[in-house]
Write a protein that holds these residues in place. Sequence first.
Motif, short mmCIF file in Angstrom:
data_model
loop_
_atom_site.label_atom_id
_atom_site.label_comp_id
_atom_site.label_asym_id
_atom_site.label_seq_id
_atom_site.Cartn_x
_atom_site.Cartn_y
_atom_site.Cartn_z
N ARG A 87 15.81 28.40 33.28
CA ARG A 87 17.01 28.90 33.94
C ARG A 87 17.79 29.68 32.89
NH1 ARG A 87 18.42 23.21 36.92
NH2 ARG A 87 16.76 23.34 38.48
N LEU A 88 18.03 30.95 33.19
CA LEU A 88 18.61 31.84 32.19
C LEU A 88 19.98 32.36 32.61
CD1 LEU A 88 15.40 33.93 31.47
CD2 LEU A 88 16.20 31.87 30.28
N PRO A 89 20.88 32.47 31.64
CA PRO A 89 22.19 33.08 31.91
C PRO A 89 22.11 34.59 31.66
CG PRO A 89 22.15 32.25 29.69
CD PRO A 89 20.78 31.94 30.30
N GLY A 90 23.24 35.22 31.37
CA GLY A 90 23.25 36.63 31.03
C GLY A 90 22.50 36.88 29.73
N ILE A 91 21.56 37.81 29.77
CA ILE A 91 20.75 38.14 28.59
C ILE A 91 21.32 39.41 27.96
CG2 ILE A 91 18.44 38.74 27.76
CD1 ILE A 91 17.38 37.36 30.38
N TYR A 92 21.53 39.37 26.65
CA TYR A 92 22.01 40.56 25.95
C TYR A 92 21.20 40.77 24.68
CZ TYR A 92 24.41 37.58 22.54
OH TYR A 92 24.67 36.68 21.55
N GLY A 93 21.27 41.96 24.14
CA GLY A 93 20.56 42.30 22.92
C GLY A 93 20.74 43.76 22.60
N PRO A 94 20.00 44.26 21.62
CA PRO A 94 20.12 45.68 21.27
C PRO A 94 19.83 46.56 22.48
CG PRO A 94 18.85 44.50 19.61
CD PRO A 94 19.05 43.55 20.76
N GLY A 95 20.72 47.53 22.71
CA GLY A 95 20.55 48.43 23.85
C GLY A 95 21.01 47.85 25.17
N THR A 131 27.54 44.34 25.14
CA THR A 131 28.92 44.74 25.37
C THR A 131 29.23 46.05 24.64
OG1 THR A 131 29.52 42.43 25.61
CG2 THR A 131 31.32 43.94 25.21
N PHE A 132 28.60 46.28 23.48
CA PHE A 132 28.81 47.53 22.76
C PHE A 132 28.47 48.73 23.65
CE2 PHE A 132 27.63 44.84 18.93
CZ PHE A 132 28.95 44.64 18.54
N ASP A 133 27.36 48.65 24.35
CA ASP A 133 26.93 49.75 25.21
C ASP A 133 27.94 50.01 26.32
OD1 ASP A 133 24.15 50.16 24.02
OD2 ASP A 133 24.15 48.02 24.52
N ARG A 134 28.45 48.94 26.93
CA ARG A 134 29.44 49.10 28.00
C ARG A 134 30.76 49.64 27.46
NH1 ARG A 134 26.71 44.67 29.07
NH2 ARG A 134 28.29 43.15 28.48
N LEU A 135 31.14 49.22 26.24
CA LEU A 135 32.37 49.76 25.64
C LEU A 135 32.21 51.25 25.34
CD1 LEU A 135 33.35 46.86 23.24
CD2 LEU A 135 34.84 47.86 24.98
N ARG A 136 31.08 51.61 24.76
CA ARG A 136 30.86 53.00 24.36
C ARG A 136 30.82 53.96 25.54
NH1 ARG A 136 26.57 50.69 20.33
NH2 ARG A 136 27.80 50.56 18.41
N ASP A 137 30.27 53.49 26.66
CA ASP A 137 30.18 54.41 27.81
C ASP A 137 31.30 54.20 28.83
OD1 ASP A 137 29.38 52.26 29.43
OD2 ASP A 137 27.28 52.83 29.44
N GLY A 138 32.29 53.40 28.46
CA GLY A 138 33.47 53.26 29.31
C GLY A 138 33.32 52.33 30.50
N ASP A 163 36.93 37.71 26.45
CA ASP A 163 36.92 37.41 25.02
C ASP A 163 35.77 38.14 24.32
OD1 ASP A 163 39.00 35.69 25.63
OD2 ASP A 163 37.96 33.87 24.98
N VAL A 164 34.61 38.19 24.97
CA VAL A 164 33.44 38.85 24.39
C VAL A 164 33.73 40.35 24.22
CG1 VAL A 164 30.99 39.38 24.71
CG2 VAL A 164 31.88 37.13 25.36
N ILE A 165 34.33 40.95 25.23
CA ILE A 165 34.64 42.38 25.17
C ILE A 165 35.67 42.65 24.07
CG2 ILE A 165 35.69 44.30 26.44
CD1 ILE A 165 34.37 43.07 28.98
N ALA A 166 36.69 41.82 23.97
CA ALA A 166 37.71 42.00 22.93
C ALA A 166 37.09 41.88 21.54
CB ALA A 166 38.84 40.98 23.11
#
Length: 167
Positions: free
Chosen positions: A24-32, A35-42, A91-94
């Motif tokens: 059972r998996l939650p939100g998966i994140y990593g390179p590419g 949150t950095f990607d979402r911040l950079r592209d608005g 908090d993660v985005i901040a």
Amino acid sequence: RRVGAERDWLEVGRGMGLTVTIFRLPGIYGPGRSTFDRLRDGRARRIVAPGQVFSRIHVDDLAAGLAASIARPRAGGIYNLCDDEPAPNSDVIAFAAQLLGTEPPPEIALANARLAPAAMRFYAESKRISNALAKAELGWRPMYPSYREGLNAILAQETRERHASAD
């Protein structure tokens, strides 16, 4: 429906003599895919719902958890693979914005976020899960116990890759 599907897979596995394990998996994140990607592209939005948290996992920790399961197979095992610190998405985005040296997007109350019905249902619940069983049975430990370590590692990798391509 998810529990029914898991039960069906376990039955099929037993009937065929296979070792079936459920993850059972939650939100998966990593390179590419962070949150950095979402911040950079608005696209990053700091939606605030008091008391609400999400569990997440870095893709490298997910791969390590699957490898640990292969090393210690248990038919019928059901594991949550996640980091150790569920946290509000705002908090993660901040934190990611701070690492990038940019201002985070403003906080938006859930009631004012104008989300699609499916997104509203998602934000209406806390998504806190425990990885205790995976740790106990598989001997697995997340390399990135929280989003802070995971995001720092992603940013460090991006920096190394930028320097390598500049050389």
